[in-house]
Scaffold this active site. Sequence first.
Site, PDB file in Angstrom:
ATOM      1  N   ASP A 141       1.074  -0.899  -0.111  1.00 55.70           N
ATOM      2  CA  ASP A 141      -0.057   0.007  -0.420  1.00 55.70           C
ATOM      3  C   ASP A 141       1.025   0.890  -0.404  1.00 55.70           C
ATOM      4  O   ASP A 141       1.509   1.716  -1.209  1.00 55.70           O
ATOM      5  CB  ASP A 141      -0.982  -0.292   1.418  1.00 55.70           C
ATOM      6  CG  ASP A 141      -1.711   0.735   1.318  1.00 55.70           C
ATOM      7  OD1 ASP A 141      -1.991   1.653   0.525  1.00 55.70           O
ATOM      8  OD2 ASP A 141      -2.717   1.357   2.148  1.00 55.70           O
ATOM      9  N   ASP A 201      -7.173  -8.552   6.207  1.00 60.36           N
ATOM     10  CA  ASP A 201      -8.818  -8.531   6.658  1.00 60.36           C
ATOM     11  C   ASP A 201      -9.140  -6.768   7.271  1.00 60.36           C
ATOM     12  O   ASP A 201      -8.171  -6.009   6.780  1.00 60.36           O
ATOM     13  CB  ASP A 201      -8.275  -8.846   7.732  1.00 60.36           C
ATOM     14  CG  ASP A 201      -6.947  -7.748   9.301  1.00 60.36           C
ATOM     15  OD1 ASP A 201      -6.049  -7.002   8.298  1.00 60.36           O
ATOM     16  OD2 ASP A 201      -7.118  -7.055  10.024  1.00 60.36           O
ATOM     17  N   ARG A 226     -10.967 -12.745   6.519  1.00 63.50           N
ATOM     18  CA  ARG A 226      -9.341 -13.203   6.007  1.00 63.50           C
ATOM     19  C   ARG A 226     -10.105 -14.619   4.674  1.00 63.50           C
ATOM     20  O   ARG A 226      -9.242 -14.928   4.273  1.00 63.50           O
ATOM     21  CB  ARG A 226      -8.110 -14.204   6.675  1.00 63.50           C
ATOM     22  CG  ARG A 226      -7.489 -12.273   7.498  1.00 63.50           C
ATOM     23  CD  ARG A 226      -6.675 -12.523   7.956  1.00 63.50           C
ATOM     24  NE  ARG A 226      -6.204 -11.874   8.840  1.00 63.50           N
ATOM     25  CZ  ARG A 226      -5.174 -11.047   9.389  1.00 63.50           C
ATOM     26  NH1 ARG A 226      -5.080  -9.935   8.181  1.00 63.50           N
ATOM     27  NH2 ARG A 226      -4.754 -10.313  10.261  1.00 63.50           N
ATOM     28  N   PHE A 274     -10.460   0.555  -0.405  1.00 62.59           N
ATOM     29  CA  PHE A 274     -10.056  -1.001   1.046  1.00 62.59           C
ATOM     30  C   PHE A 274     -10.833  -1.907   1.028  1.00 62.59           C
ATOM     31  O   PHE A 274     -11.729  -2.101   0.647  1.00 62.59           O
ATOM     32  CB  PHE A 274     -10.809  -0.177   2.545  1.00 62.59           C
ATOM     33  CG  PHE A 274     -10.043  -1.100   3.310  1.00 62.59           C
ATOM     34  CD1 PHE A 274      -8.185  -1.052   4.367  1.00 62.59           C
ATOM     35  CD2 PHE A 274     -10.938  -2.601   4.484  1.00 62.59           C
ATOM     36  CE1 PHE A 274      -7.984  -1.859   5.169  1.00 62.59           C
ATOM     37  CE2 PHE A 274     -10.065  -2.769   5.310  1.00 62.59           C
ATOM     38  CZ  PHE A 274      -9.333  -2.435   5.494  1.00 62.59           C
ATOM     39  N   VAL A 275      -9.739  -3.089   0.756  1.00 65.41           N
ATOM     40  CA  VAL A 275      -9.826  -4.870   0.635  1.00 65.41           C
ATOM     41  C   VAL A 275      -9.885  -5.652   0.895  1.00 65.41           C
ATOM     42  O   VAL A 275      -9.002  -5.162   2.178  1.00 65.41           O
ATOM     43  CB  VAL A 275      -9.599  -5.133  -0.928  1.00 65.41           C
ATOM     44  CG1 VAL A 275      -9.616  -4.052  -2.022  1.00 65.41           C
ATOM     45  CG2 VAL A 275      -7.851  -4.593  -0.709  1.00 65.41           C
TER      46      VAL A 275
END
Length: 185
Positions: A97, A153, A159, A146-147
């Site tokens: 990220d 998670d 997860r 946001f994945v």
Amino acid sequence: MKILLDKEKLHDGVSRLAQDIETAFEGRHMTIIGVLTGSVVLVADLIRLIDQPMRVGVIQASSYRGATTERGELIINSELMLDITGRDVLLVDDIFDTGHTLERVVDKLHEFEPSSIRSAVLLRKEGRQEVEYEPDFAAFRIPDEFVVGYGLDYEDMYRNLPFLAALEPEDLQKHAEHVSANQLL
Ligand code: IMP
Ligand code: MG
């Protein structure tokens, strides 16, 4: 949830990643080090697609978000890690990220004097990089969302999803309700 990568797409991308890694490490023993916890699903799939001798170990990196700090302090725990001195290491993480985590973990691994360190990630988020370090292999580029799923998670959940999805406002709402309902039990 908005599905970004379904099971088949993930499998195709991870297979391509495995192929690239196999070519790059041809004829050399590799030591794969997965960053806990986000890399567990990727590591499990990846190592079964690489037809080469390897050792597999883990390192833990967790960020603790302080009340007043933007980015949590990163704690790296290498106590459970294999000996990597003189080895060709492939560090595996879920996502690149801002890049701070991977850069810091790579710095940590250098302390053990491996003969080489390369890194592979499942995902690379577009337009977020804050460090000069670049991962050597990345299976997919994704937009800045946001994945969760396939190891990634949100507050330690999701997860186990077999696909990769972006969380939408109603998912965050449901998540908050679930969390507070469970605290009432
Ligand atoms: P970085 O240090 O900013 O590159 O962030 C890396 C870590 O942040 C990853 O190992 C993840 O734990 C977490 N992270 C960043 N983006 C996401 C996301 O979209 N979903 C879930 N976790 C994320
Ligand atoms: Mg993580």
